[in-house]
Enzyme design. Structure first.
Site, PDB file in Angstrom:
ATOM      1  N   HIS A   1     -11.196  -2.259   4.941  1.00  0.00           N
ATOM      2  CA  HIS A   1     -10.765  -1.808   6.074  1.00  0.00           C
ATOM      3  C   HIS A   1     -11.115  -0.705   6.351  1.00  0.00           C
ATOM      4  O   HIS A   1     -11.196   0.219   7.263  1.00  0.00           O
ATOM      5  CB  HIS A   1      -9.226  -1.579   6.608  1.00  0.00           C
ATOM      6  CG  HIS A   1      -8.958  -0.477   5.465  1.00  0.00           C
ATOM      7  ND1 HIS A   1      -8.706  -0.734   3.624  1.00  0.00           N
ATOM      8  CD2 HIS A   1      -8.565   0.765   5.741  1.00  0.00           C
ATOM      9  CE1 HIS A   1      -8.376   0.513   3.291  1.00  0.00           C
ATOM     10  NE2 HIS A   1      -7.725   1.823   4.518  1.00  0.00           N
ATOM     11  N   ASP A   2     -11.802   0.421   4.761  1.00  0.00           N
ATOM     12  CA  ASP A   2     -13.180   1.549   5.346  1.00  0.00           C
ATOM     13  C   ASP A   2     -14.157   1.448   5.690  1.00  0.00           C
ATOM     14  O   ASP A   2     -14.987   2.107   5.389  1.00  0.00           O
ATOM     15  CB  ASP A   2     -12.074   2.391   4.688  1.00  0.00           C
ATOM     16  CG  ASP A   2     -10.498   3.062   4.448  1.00  0.00           C
ATOM     17  OD1 ASP A   2     -10.364   2.762   5.477  1.00  0.00           O
ATOM     18  OD2 ASP A   2     -10.709   3.071   2.882  1.00  0.00           O
TER      19      ASP A   2
ATOM     20  N   ASP B   1       0.732  -0.997   0.001  1.00  0.00           N
ATOM     21  CA  ASP B   1      -0.290  -0.223   0.020  1.00  0.00           C
ATOM     22  C   ASP B   1       0.603   1.363  -0.114  1.00  0.00           C
ATOM     23  O   ASP B   1       1.901   1.238   0.881  1.00  0.00           O
ATOM     24  CB  ASP B   1      -0.332   0.130   1.309  1.00  0.00           C
ATOM     25  CG  ASP B   1      -2.314   0.709   1.175  1.00  0.00           C
ATOM     26  OD1 ASP B   1      -2.452   1.729   0.296  1.00  0.00           O
ATOM     27  OD2 ASP B   1      -3.438   0.249   1.614  1.00  0.00           O
TER      28      ASP B   1
ATOM     29  N   ASP C   1      -3.570   4.538  -2.712  1.00  0.00           N
ATOM     30  CA  ASP C   1      -3.847   5.299  -1.538  1.00  0.00           C
ATOM     31  C   ASP C   1      -4.709   7.270  -2.627  1.00  0.00           C
ATOM     32  O   ASP C   1      -3.781   7.443  -2.895  1.00  0.00           O
ATOM     33  CB  ASP C   1      -3.175   5.713  -0.276  1.00  0.00           C
ATOM     34  CG  ASP C   1      -4.207   5.967   1.031  1.00  0.00           C
ATOM     35  OD1 ASP C   1      -5.360   5.231   1.142  1.00  0.00           O
ATOM     36  OD2 ASP C   1      -4.175   7.324   1.081  1.00  0.00           O
TER      37      ASP C   1
ATOM     38  N   GLU D   1      -7.316   3.571  -5.820  1.00  0.00           N
ATOM     39  CA  GLU D   1      -8.186   3.427  -4.703  1.00  0.00           C
ATOM     40  C   GLU D   1      -8.472   5.445  -5.132  1.00  0.00           C
ATOM     41  O   GLU D   1      -7.846   5.871  -4.891  1.00  0.00           O
ATOM     42  CB  GLU D   1      -8.293   3.897  -3.488  1.00  0.00           C
ATOM     43  CG  GLU D   1      -9.227   4.276  -2.438  1.00  0.00           C
ATOM     44  CD  GLU D   1      -9.307   4.573  -0.847  1.00  0.00           C
ATOM     45  OE1 GLU D   1     -10.101   3.986   0.160  1.00  0.00           O
ATOM     46  OE2 GLU D   1      -8.119   5.292  -0.708  1.00  0.00           O
TER      47      GLU D   1
HETATM   48  C1  GLC Z   1      -7.718   5.814   2.425  1.00  0.00           C
HETATM   49  C2  GLC Z   1      -7.702   4.423   3.008  1.00  0.00           C
HETATM   50  C3  GLC Z   1      -8.273   5.156   4.528  1.00  0.00           C
HETATM   51  C4  GLC Z   1      -7.089   6.395   4.633  1.00  0.00           C
HETATM   52  C5  GLC Z   1      -6.750   7.150   3.602  1.00  0.00           C
HETATM   53  C6  GLC Z   1      -6.168   8.722   4.371  1.00  0.00           C
HETATM   54  O1  GLC Z   1      -9.257   6.073   2.229  1.00  0.00           O
HETATM   55  O2  GLC Z   1      -8.167   3.504   3.129  1.00  0.00           O
HETATM   56  O3  GLC Z   1      -7.886   4.353   5.861  1.00  0.00           O
HETATM   57  O4  GLC Z   1      -7.388   6.273   5.546  1.00  0.00           O
HETATM   58  O5  GLC Z   1      -7.280   7.109   2.735  1.00  0.00           O
HETATM   59  O6  GLC Z   1      -4.882   7.984   3.707  1.00  0.00           O
END
Ligand code: GLC
Length: 559
Positions: free
Chosen positions: A329-330, A98, A199, A255
């Site tokens: 995880h979110d 990641d 990310d 993402e």
């Molecule tokens: C992404 C991650 C999340 C994090 C955010 C800021 O959405 O998946 O867990 O809080 O980015 O890095």
């Protein structure tokens, strides 16, 4: 290995902090992951994605990186990480890292230098704007609540943080910063990792006007000025050239926060040379009441299908590629959100798995999903850990919600729902740790744990294994054209995946009541049928018309 091997692959996401603790400190670690590799290999997954394990003050559980070149001692050492990689490769699996490059922790050395003086070369690694101590440069909001700007008295300027105040946004306009990022990514490639999950990568290019937003709706918070921003394709193309092009056979997944279909086609069409695939989140907002995450509502099934259809058809037409997922995880646990964990845990979890995995794209399983883990149902605010949840609780209280209401919303929506420890067995703390875990284990672990689930013949775990095998054996599942049927049906999600003369028909009942399926007109010409997957023991007697039981899902191959 074909160039696009990842079209046939299944990815498993590990949240190391909650996966397996080998040294009894209450936090998962690298050796814990190594001890579970056979479990993952048996599940039939091809790629492991680790959420960040770099040094970090953990204000946002590792998404606030303070050193890109090391391993957080809480998780282990670089030597142990190399061991993990070797062991993953020995089992013919791959591992992706990641990478968080929209921001760093404010404890990163770059930021410390940056705030020491405006003349320091690292100052320009971050985004600074003028403003008086009372008035920030604009009205953008942080995704974790409050202003997106923080005043720094040392340099008399504000820095931008789209997330927590300790996560300062990097200035991608600066070519030296970009080269530093690519150098860091090459470092991990040289260590042997097989790709990257990037990310919130579509937020890295900000419109330089930094204009105010209207704040009239929950999404008019500044995001239109930095989402899929003006130079994003240029940056990703450059990253591809500087990093990804150096090694064949990588997997890169971005993402994409609040993105558009048009952008995602460009991100993933191979001709654009940017990324292999993307996560978008539109289908996971179908239970946001009035666009507001911190609300309570049942999901809108018709809207869910419309979104799937738009993205499936649109990415297919544009030559792009989806990452397919319900959970990470979110997100709250999919089974609690879209299924029925009380009355039909196996049926609804396996139906959800089938429905998502057989669409066009590469499926992702989030740890615990394969055993049907649920939201933990915490009963006290003190049980929550996540900065986003704690900020939301404060905000909801300011808006006049009672503690009971706040708790009910967090129980349904908090990211902590997915972050409770993996439930391995029925021993203390679910076999995750011998110490007190950093976040409580869900109370249902004595009945719901991997050991117990695996031992059953017809279990959700076995269902995931079958889905992985099916993907390996069917070209239509990998490359077939997607077509939805009965888009307005209030209960059924039906689609086909067709390739030459192989047609895979996927029929899913999304609810706890029986319903009837009638073969669509367009498919009446097929005369042969084979049942590939079914989460009930009985086969449909007449495959042209049959009754589906609660949460039943049937996969037929038509010839
Ligand atoms: C992404 C991650 C999340 C994090 C955010 C800021 O959405 O998946 O867990 O809080 O980015 O890095």
């Amino acid at each position: 290995m074909t160039q696009q091997w990842w079209k046939q692959a299944v990815v498993y996401q590990i949240y190391p902090k909650s996966f397996m603790d080998s040294d009894g400190d209450g936090y998962g670690d690298i050796n814990g992951i190594i001890s579970k590799l056979d479990y993952l290999s048996d599940l039939g997954v091809d790629v492991l994605w680790l959420t960040p394990i770099y040094p970090s003050p953990e204000k946002d559980n590792g998404y606030d990186i303070s050193d890109y070149y090391a391993i957080n001692p809480r998780y282990g050492t670089l030597e142990q990480f190399k061991q993990l990689l070797a062991q993953v490769h020995q089992r013919n699996m791959k591992l992706i890292m990641d990478i968080v490059v929209n921001h760093t922790s404010t404890e990163h050395e770059w930021f410390k230098q940056a705030m020491s003086s405006v003349d320091n070369p690292y100052h320009d690694f971050y985004i600074w704007r003028d403003g008086s101590p009372e008035t920030p440069p604009n009205n953008w909001l942080s995704k974790f609540a409050g202003s997106a700007w923080q005043y720094c008295a040392g340099v008399g300027k504000y820095y931008l943080h789209l997330f927590d105040v300790t996560q300062a946004d990097l200035n991608w306009e600066n070519p030296i910063l970009r080269q530093e990022i690519y150098r860091m990514m090459r470092y991990w490639l040289e260590l042997g990792v097989d790709g990257f999950r990037l990310d919130v990568i579509n937020l890295i290019s900000k419109q330089q006007s930094f204009a105010d937003d209207t704040l009239l709706t929950p999404t008019a918070d500044g995001r239109k000025f930095y989402t899929d921003g003006p130079r994003i394709h240029e940056y990703l193309h450059e990253m591809n050239h500087e990093v990804f092009a150096l090694r064949d056979g990588l997997l890169t997944v971005g993402e994409m926060s609040s993105t558009t279909l048009e952008s995602c086609v460009l991100y993933t069409n191979p001709a654009c040379k940017e990324l292999d695939m993307v996560f978008n989140f539109h289908h996971l907002k179908v239970d946001y009441v009035g666009g507001e995450k911190w609300s309570l509502g049942r999901f809108d099934f018709i809207q869910l299908k419309q979104l799937f259809n738009t993205w499936q058809s649109g990415m297919q037409a544009g030559g792009g590629w989806n990452a397919l997922f319900w959970s990470n995880h979110d997100q709250p646990r999919a089974l609690s959100r879209f299924g029925d964990p009380i009355n039909y845990p196996y049926q609804s979890a396996s139906m959800l798995a089938t429905a998502i995995q057989l669409m066009q794209g590469t499926p992702y399983i989030y740890q615990g999903e394969e055993i049907g883990m649920t939201n933990p149902g915490f009963t006290h605010l003190e049980q929550y850990r996540d900065v986003e949840a704690l900020n939301a609780a404060r905000l909801l209280a300011e808006r006049g919600h009672s503690e009971a209401e706040i708790l009910a919303i967090l129980q349904a929506k908090s990211r902590d729902n997915a972050r409770t420890p993996m439930q391995w067995d029925d021993s203390l703390h679910a076999g995750f740790t011998t110490a007190t875990p950093w976040i409580e284990v869900a109370a249902n672990y004595p009945e719901l744990n991997a050991k117990q689930v695996i031992s059953r013949d017809n279990s959700i775990y076995q269902h995931y294994r079958k889905l992985s095998q099916l993907r390996k054996s069917s070209a239509a599942i990998v490359a077939g054209e997607y077509q939805i049927y009965f888009a307005d049906d209030p209960q059924l999600y039906v689609y086909t995946r067709s390739l030459v003369n192989e047609v895979i028909l996927v029929v899913n009942n999304f609810y706890g009541e029986n319903c009837t399926f009638i073969l669509p007109e367009a498919l009446q010409t097929y005369s042969g049928v084979e049942c590939l997957l079914n989460n009930y023991p009985e086969l449909p007697e007449n495959w042209r018309q049959f009754t589906l039981r609660p949460y039943q899902s049937v996969v037929l191959c038509l010839r």
